[in-house]
Design a protein around this motif. Structure first.
Motif, PDB file in Angstrom:
ATOM      1  N   HIS A  52       9.192  -7.126  13.749  1.00  0.00           N
ATOM      2  CA  HIS A  52       8.508  -6.468  14.870  1.00  0.00           C
ATOM      3  C   HIS A  52       8.729  -7.219  16.184  1.00  0.00           C
ATOM      4  CE1 HIS A  52       6.746  -3.677  12.123  1.00  0.00           C
ATOM      5  NE2 HIS A  52       6.346  -4.669  11.363  1.00  0.00           N
ATOM      6  N   SER A  65      -3.405   6.513   9.885  1.00  0.00           N
ATOM      7  CA  SER A  65      -3.659   5.314  10.698  1.00  0.00           C
ATOM      8  C   SER A  65      -3.304   5.577  12.166  1.00  0.00           C
ATOM      9  CB  SER A  65      -2.908   4.092  10.150  1.00  0.00           C
ATOM     10  OG  SER A  65      -1.534   4.151  10.433  1.00  0.00           O
ATOM     11  N   GLY A  69       1.686  -7.868  10.056  1.00  0.00           N
ATOM     12  CA  GLY A  69       3.019  -8.166  10.587  1.00  0.00           C
ATOM     13  C   GLY A  69       3.274  -7.481  11.920  1.00  0.00           C
ATOM     14  N   THR A  70       2.863  -6.219  12.031  1.00  0.00           N
ATOM     15  CA  THR A  70       3.117  -5.481  13.271  1.00  0.00           C
ATOM     16  C   THR A  70       2.412  -6.154  14.439  1.00  0.00           C
ATOM     17  OG1 THR A  70       3.123  -3.420  12.001  1.00  0.00           O
ATOM     18  CG2 THR A  70       2.962  -3.215  14.380  1.00  0.00           C
ATOM     19  N   TYR A 114       0.530  12.520   3.396  1.00  0.00           N
ATOM     20  CA  TYR A 114      -0.865  12.946   3.235  1.00  0.00           C
ATOM     21  C   TYR A 114      -1.013  14.467   3.166  1.00  0.00           C
ATOM     22  CZ  TYR A 114      -0.773   8.223   5.032  1.00  0.00           C
ATOM     23  OH  TYR A 114      -0.457   6.906   5.212  1.00  0.00           O
ATOM     24  N   GLY A 167      -2.978  -0.812  14.322  1.00  0.00           N
ATOM     25  CA  GLY A 167      -3.792  -1.203  13.186  1.00  0.00           C
ATOM     26  C   GLY A 167      -3.196  -2.423  12.516  1.00  0.00           C
ATOM     27  N   ALA A 168      -3.986  -3.040  11.631  1.00  0.00           N
ATOM     28  CA  ALA A 168      -3.477  -4.178  10.867  1.00  0.00           C
ATOM     29  C   ALA A 168      -3.691  -3.947   9.384  1.00  0.00           C
ATOM     30  CB  ALA A 168      -4.171  -5.464  11.293  1.00  0.00           C
ATOM     31  N   GLU A 188      -5.173   4.862   4.719  1.00  0.00           N
ATOM     32  CA  GLU A 188      -4.195   4.054   3.981  1.00  0.00           C
ATOM     33  C   GLU A 188      -3.335   3.218   4.928  1.00  0.00           C
ATOM     34  OE1 GLU A 188      -2.064   6.286   0.910  1.00  0.00           O
ATOM     35  OE2 GLU A 188      -3.731   7.694   0.833  1.00  0.00           O
ATOM     36  N   SER A 210       0.851  -1.193   0.000  1.00  0.00           N
ATOM     37  CA  SER A 210       0.000   0.000   0.000  1.00  0.00           C
ATOM     38  C   SER A 210       0.887   1.243   0.000  1.00  0.00           C
ATOM     39  CB  SER A 210      -0.937  -0.013   1.205  1.00  0.00           C
ATOM     40  OG  SER A 210      -0.186   0.035   2.396  1.00  0.00           O
ATOM     41  N   ALA A 250       2.264   4.744  12.855  1.00  0.00           N
ATOM     42  CA  ALA A 250       3.021   4.034  11.813  1.00  0.00           C
ATOM     43  C   ALA A 250       3.727   4.943  10.806  1.00  0.00           C
ATOM     44  CB  ALA A 250       2.095   3.080  11.063  1.00  0.00           C
TER      45      ALA A 250
HETATM   46  N1  PMP Z   1      -0.290   2.077   9.122  1.00  0.00           N
HETATM   47  C1  PMP Z   1       0.290   2.404   7.952  1.00  0.00           C
HETATM   48  C2  PMP Z   1       0.303   3.840   7.539  1.00  0.00           C
HETATM   49  C3  PMP Z   1       0.841   1.414   7.119  1.00  0.00           C
HETATM   50  O1  PMP Z   1       1.409   1.747   5.941  1.00  0.00           O
HETATM   51  C4  PMP Z   1       0.784   0.064   7.537  1.00  0.00           C
HETATM   52  C5  PMP Z   1       1.358  -1.005   6.648  1.00  0.00           C
HETATM   53  N2  PMP Z   1       0.494  -1.391   5.605  1.00  0.00           N
HETATM   54  C6  PMP Z   1       0.146  -0.242   8.763  1.00  0.00           C
HETATM   55  C7  PMP Z   1      -0.344   0.798   9.534  1.00  0.00           C
HETATM   56  C8  PMP Z   1      -0.074  -1.653   9.235  1.00  0.00           C
HETATM   57  O2  PMP Z   1       1.077  -2.402   9.391  1.00  0.00           O
HETATM   58  P1  PMP Z   1       1.105  -3.956   9.144  1.00  0.00           P
HETATM   59  O3  PMP Z   1       1.234  -4.162   7.651  1.00  0.00           O
HETATM   60  O4  PMP Z   1       2.309  -4.418   9.861  1.00  0.00           O
HETATM   61  O5  PMP Z   1      -0.146  -4.566   9.642  1.00  0.00           O
END
Ligand code: PMP
Length: 368
Positions: free
Chosen positions: A188, A305, A215-216, A339, A210-211, A260, A103, A333
């Motif tokens: 992580h 996020s 992975g996080t 943005y 968030g997910a 996003e 993303s 994150a």
């Molecule tokens: N917040 C943002 C802005 C991200 O880019 C991502 C990664 N897609 C996440 C949260 C979530 O992380 P993860 O992929 O480890 O679940």
């Protein structure tokens, strides 16, 4: 989700500490770094003051500010880790082509490592992701391919399947697939979680994140369940996504979301939901309003996020009754850099009715 071509497919049945994958201990920050890649990890944990106070919360609220990573997000950790694990396994070598379905932020992490180490990088991302991310990727020398936002994960046009097709066509190319690559949660488990636990001397009552790939949350939850088992692991998933449990809470008339990096229409292999104590669903409006509030009231220049995590964290701290002396860590994150033309723009916010423009204000300022 095909097996990870770099040979490091995640096996949820194995304990990470007993898995065949390598672990990397935390490195102290050096005064002089050997390259910008050394500035990935070791991010600050910052106390939030005004917002928790105004919400009547008495517990400590700490933001893990991942936007201080070299490429601007938490995903730099896995971008670098996937590249280095594949290098150590002898799967990739400089000059090869790295393909990242993402993303955006994982793409920036991979592109950063590729720029420093001398790989060609192709990032495949849905159209709805911000222009700011695309510009950063291009500046880092990555080629970008946009896929239709409406393409379901299993359609031939999805970023995952387009990446797969490219790999079949381009010699010496490799997909660094975050959705099933063990390097993602392990980055992580070894890094993000370990840093939080060390900073807090293993005393944390709640972690909120968030997910997206998952992975996080998987890496952090696995480490916390071993070291700090009473800590509540809280997941945040946008309305319109299917990652939360129980699945009934995903039922909604909302089919699209603008936030996003979090939320998907499939459950990635690396997302282990059994470790999550409670999920909260986030709405775009409240998420972006909270991001603006974090900037204005705490001076924390975070992304969207982070706002989602923060407003869901406030609900969770109240629901679980966190008291004085207890501690909640919220993951931030990425940064507002991604943005600038989106939620940082008053026009963008007011077009969506997320903010009311106050034309009478002498500074032209506008508050919701
Ligand atoms: N917040 C943002 C802005 C991200 O880019 C991502 C990664 N897609 C996440 C949260 C979530 O992380 P993860 O992929 O480890 O679940």
């Amino acid at each position: 989700q095909p097996d990870c071509p770099s040979g490091c497919t995640y096996d949820p049945s194995k304990k990470i500490s007993e898995s065949p994958h390598r672990h990397v201990p935390l490195k102290p920050k050096s005064a002089i770094m050997s390259s910008i890649l050394d500035n990935i990890g070791n991010t600050p944990l910052v106390k939030l003051n005004r917002i928790p106070k105004s919400e009547g919360l008495h517990c400590e609220v700490l933001a893990k500010c991942e936007f201080f990573n070299a490429g601007g997000s938490i995903k730099d950790r896995i971008g670098l880790r996937m590249v280095e694990d594949a290098e150590k396994a002898g799967i990739i070598k400089p000059g090869d082509v790295l393909i990242a379905p993402t993303s955006g932020n994982t793409g920036i992490g991979v592109a950063l490592a590729a720029a420093v180490k001398g790989y060609r990088c192709i990032v495949v991302m849905p159209e709805r992701m911000s222009m700011e991310k695309v510009d950063v990727l291009r500046a880092l020398g990555a080629e970008t391919i946009r896929t239709p936002t409406s393409a379901a994960f299993d359609s031939p046009e999805s970023n995952i399947n387009v990446a797969q097709k490219l790999m079949e066509e381009i010699p010496n190319s490799h997909i660094l697939g975050q959705y099933n690559n063990a390097s993602n949660p392990i980055a992580h488990y070894d890094g993000t979680a370990e840093e939080i636990l060390q900073a807090c001397e293993d005393k944390v009552d709640m972690v909120v994140m968030g997910a997206g790939s998952g992975g996080t949350i998987t890496g952090i939850a696995r480490k916390f369940k071993e070291r700090c088992p009473n800590c509540k692991i809280i997941g945040v998933d946008p309305e319109g996504s299917v990652l939360a449990e129980p699945s009934e809470i995903n039922e909604t008339t909302i089919t699209e979301f603008e936030i996003e990096g979090i939320g998907y229409d499939f459950v990635p292999t690396v997302l282990e939901r059994k470790f999550v104590d409670k999920w909260y669903k986030s709405l775009d409006k409240l998420s972006f309003q909270m991001s603006r509030r974090l900037i204005r009231d705490e001076g924390v220049l975070c992304g969207g996020s982070s706002g989602a995590n923060m407003y869901c964290a406030i609900k969770a701290m109240k629901d679980f009754g966190l008291k004085e002396g207890q501690r909640c860590v919220v993951l931030f994150a990425d940064s507002v850099r991604n943005y600038m033309s989106k939620f940082l723009s008053d026009d963008w916010m007011s077009q969506r009715d997320y903010l009311q423009l106050d034309k009478a204000s002498p500074q032209g300022r506008s508050w919701w």
